[in-house]
Design an enzyme around this catalytic site. Structure first.
Site, PDB file in Angstrom:
ATOM      1  N   LEU A  47    -134.743 -94.966  15.527  1.00 22.13           N
ATOM      2  CA  LEU A  47    -133.804 -94.051  13.987  1.00 22.13           C
ATOM      3  C   LEU A  47    -133.214 -94.593  13.629  1.00 22.13           C
ATOM      4  O   LEU A  47    -131.084 -95.220  14.342  1.00 22.13           O
ATOM      5  CB  LEU A  47    -134.018 -92.282  14.679  1.00 22.13           C
ATOM      6  CG  LEU A  47    -133.823 -91.206  13.585  1.00 22.13           C
ATOM      7  CD1 LEU A  47    -135.133 -91.532  12.664  1.00 22.13           C
ATOM      8  CD2 LEU A  47    -133.731 -89.935  14.417  1.00 22.13           C
ATOM      9  N   ASP A  48    -133.159 -94.646  11.608  1.00 22.35           N
ATOM     10  CA  ASP A  48    -131.820 -95.488  11.440  1.00 22.35           C
ATOM     11  C   ASP A  48    -130.360 -95.142  11.870  1.00 22.35           C
ATOM     12  O   ASP A  48    -130.384 -93.519  12.141  1.00 22.35           O
ATOM     13  CB  ASP A  48    -132.364 -95.130   9.909  1.00 22.35           C
ATOM     14  CG  ASP A  48    -132.944 -96.150   9.836  1.00 22.35           C
ATOM     15  OD1 ASP A  48    -133.380 -97.354  10.264  1.00 22.35           O
ATOM     16  OD2 ASP A  48    -133.474 -96.118   8.426  1.00 22.35           O
ATOM     17  N   PRO A  49    -129.345 -95.812  11.699  1.00 23.35           N
ATOM     18  CA  PRO A  49    -128.214 -94.568  11.720  1.00 23.35           C
ATOM     19  C   PRO A  49    -127.759 -93.783  11.446  1.00 23.35           C
ATOM     20  O   PRO A  49    -127.376 -92.730  11.748  1.00 23.35           O
ATOM     21  CB  PRO A  49    -126.603 -95.839  11.820  1.00 23.35           C
ATOM     22  CG  PRO A  49    -127.742 -97.094  12.328  1.00 23.35           C
ATOM     23  CD  PRO A  49    -128.962 -96.676  11.804  1.00 23.35           C
ATOM     24  N   ALA A  51    -129.974 -92.021   9.432  1.00 23.25           N
ATOM     25  CA  ALA A  51    -130.809 -90.572   8.986  1.00 23.25           C
ATOM     26  C   ALA A  51    -130.335 -89.370  11.369  1.00 23.25           C
ATOM     27  O   ALA A  51    -129.167 -90.557  11.940  1.00 23.25           O
ATOM     28  CB  ALA A  51    -132.129 -91.482  10.088  1.00 23.25           C
TER      29      ALA A  51
END
Length: 298
Positions: A47-49, A51
């Site tokens: 999960l992207d930082p 997000a």
């Protein structure tokens, strides 16, 4: 300790940092004073930082199911701000295109069927995909032109939420490999504008939802209280979409030894094999034959 800790990942935290937070909590609870003595820990989907939301962390034998979690469908809430496209397709990047077009709500709703079902998608240049052995985001940060191949993905459902003239919020249920930033880019362009993601929140990953997710503060509080088990979902929780296959003790022992069972009356498909309440293996049944896909040492 074996099972799942579902983090409600905060903004700015990377997935590997989430894994590190769980490892620290395990050490605080006395699991493995030395790093090599800790249970295995891994995440079930990056999960992207930038997000937030559901980040499944597998502990112990659950790590054998982490790969299956990577293949699962996901559900996201996200917001597109129209008028500016950035190189990263989110708030972190620099502007690379601008437009005066601000699509009306009716126009947005009208094009959503074009982005529902199987579609072809070009991943963002700032992604973890590899190009000639290097991460795409590393090449992009170095100023290189990054061209990634189109890939097929499936948007199971896409619904429009709130709009305010500048932005629109959506909920998307998507297959593995889908990039929400690319979806946002393509929606904006299809509307004759450009845009970037200003909010991205994963609300479901496989069987896990925000209902079972905990904050980092809750994780730390549980570790300090020596009550981390209260945050742990059972290994079985990662296989809620798979039926159970009860075993006799002799059958369970045979599967633990890697043997094949024959003569089962179960229908073809995947099952979660159990001896009583003890997980034995993830198995596949074909023509009455049971074979181990992943065995558990419990």
């Amino acid at each position: 300790m074996h099972g799942w800790i579902i983090l409600d990942k905060p903004l700015g935290l990377g997935s590997t940092q989430g894994v590190s937070a769980v490892k620290r909590a395990l050490r605080a609870c006395g699991y493995g004073p030395k790093l090599r003595d800790l249970p295995k820990v891994g995440h079930g989907g990056t999960l992207d930082p930038l997000a937030t939301g559901v980040l499944p962390i597998a502990v112990g034998e659950a790590t054998k199911l982490a790969g299956r979690m990577l293949d699962s469908d996901k559900v996201y809430d996200f917001t597109i701000r129209f008028g500016v496209e950035t190189d990263t397709l989110d708030l972190e990047g620099r502007a690379v295109a601008e437009s005066d077009v601000r699509p009306a709500r009716a126009a947005i709703a009208e094009i959503l069927p074009r982005f529902t079902g199987p579609i072809d998608q070009v991943p963002p240049a700032y992604s973890a995909l590899k190009v000639d052995g290097a991460r795409a985001y590393d090449l992009a940060r170095q100023g290189n032109d990054v061209t990634l191949a189109t890939r097929p993905v499936t948007i199971h459902a896409l619904t429009l939420g709130a709009t305010d003239g500048e932005s629109a919020t959506f909920t998307a249920s998507v297959s593995k490999g889908t990039y929400i930033r690319s979806l946002a880019r393509d929606i904006a362009r299809a509307l004759g504008s450009v845009g970037h993601v200003t909010m991205l929140r994963r609300i479901k990953a496989g069987p896990f939802t925000l209902d079972s997710a905990i904050s980092l503060d809750k994780l730390d509080e549980s570790a300090k209280a020596q009550a981390l088990e209260h945050c742990l979902l059972p290994l079985r929780a990662g296989l809620d979409d798979i039926p159970a296959l009860p075993l006799e003790p002799g059958q369970a022992e045979a599967l633990r030894q890697g043997k094949v069972l024959t003569g089962t009356a179960a229908h073809d498909g995947h099952y979660f094999a159990l001896e009583g309440d003890t997980p034995v293996a993830l198995v596949v049944v074909s023509d009455g034959t049971v074979r181990v896909v992943r065995g558990f040492n419990l």
